[in-house]
Write a protein that holds these residues in place. Structure first.
Motif, short mmCIF file in Angstrom:
data_model
loop_
_atom_site.label_atom_id
_atom_site.label_comp_id
_atom_site.label_asym_id
_atom_site.label_seq_id
_atom_site.Cartn_x
_atom_site.Cartn_y
_atom_site.Cartn_z
N GLY A 113 0.78 -1.23 0.00
CA GLY A 113 0.00 0.00 0.00
C GLY A 113 0.81 1.28 0.00
O GLY A 113 0.25 2.37 -0.02
N LYS A 114 2.13 1.15 0.02
CA LYS A 114 2.97 2.36 0.00
C LYS A 114 4.27 2.04 -0.72
O LYS A 114 4.68 0.89 -0.81
CB LYS A 114 3.25 2.85 1.42
CG LYS A 114 4.01 1.87 2.30
CD LYS A 114 4.08 2.35 3.72
CE LYS A 114 4.86 1.53 4.68
NZ LYS A 114 5.03 0.14 4.53
N LEU A 115 4.89 3.08 -1.25
CA LEU A 115 6.15 2.92 -1.95
C LEU A 115 7.25 3.61 -1.15
O LEU A 115 7.26 4.83 -1.01
CB LEU A 115 6.08 3.51 -3.37
CG LEU A 115 7.36 3.44 -4.18
CD1 LEU A 115 7.75 1.99 -4.45
CD2 LEU A 115 7.19 4.19 -5.50
N ASP A 116 8.15 2.81 -0.63
CA ASP A 116 9.30 3.33 0.10
C ASP A 116 10.35 3.81 -0.91
O ASP A 116 10.52 3.20 -1.98
CB ASP A 116 9.88 2.20 0.96
CG ASP A 116 11.01 2.67 1.84
OD1 ASP A 116 10.73 3.12 2.96
OD2 ASP A 116 12.18 2.60 1.40
N PRO A 117 11.07 4.89 -0.62
CA PRO A 117 12.11 5.37 -1.53
C PRO A 117 13.17 4.30 -1.87
O PRO A 117 13.68 4.26 -2.98
CB PRO A 117 12.75 6.55 -0.79
CG PRO A 117 11.71 7.01 0.16
CD PRO A 117 10.92 5.80 0.53
#
Length: 152
Positions: A113-117
């Motif tokens: 659900g999220k994109l980490d750098p």
């Protein structure tokens, strides 16, 4: 002393020759695992996504995909770099298939659900090593995002 160095180098060469060739599925799984581990947090959604994508892309049973995923986790733990995995994937794919592989990497990165750098960086690095053009890299990212309905 010189003789011991020669023996050591010879043993390294012998161990490299004895390595069993890696399957495409294992190499693909290793790359997905690398993306999954990039943010130093492995969540069940990512593990499930890797297994699901292996099943779909490599026509594997659920049990086989989980075994390959487990093997890939171990391989990535001991790997010095990604080149061994990239080489196998590149040898078994054409340009279009490599773009699809990058889309798989994005699906793993977005699965929690999220994109980490760090995930973004890892997919970008893999795309570069696979000679995927930047425009195709972005298109694959957008398709994966749409497939999972990830909001900005």
């Amino acid at each position: 002393m010189l003789e011991r160095v020669k023996e050591f180098l010879a043993s390294l060469n012998n161990s490299q020759e004895e390595q069993v060739p890696m399957s495409f599925a294992t190499a693909l799984a290793a790359l997905m695992v690398e993306v999954m581990r990039a943010d130093n947090e492995i969540v069940p959604q990512e593990l499930d996504m890797v297994a699901k994508l292996l099943q779909r892309q490599c026509q594997l049973s659920a049990q086989s995909s989980e075994l390959i995923r487990t093997e890939a986790l171990q391989l990535v733990d001991t790997a010095i770099d990604l080149h061994r995995f990239i080489k196998v994937v590149n040898e078994h794919t054409d340009e279009q298939a490599r773009i699809e592989v990058i889309e798989l990497m994005w699906l793993v990165a977005f699965s929690d659900g999220k994109l980490d750098p760090q995930e973004d960086y890892t997919v970008r690095k893999i795309a570069g090593l696979m000679y995927v053009a930047h425009a195709d890299f972005i298109t694959a990212k957008l398709r994966a995002k749409d497939a999972l309905s990830i909001a900005d």
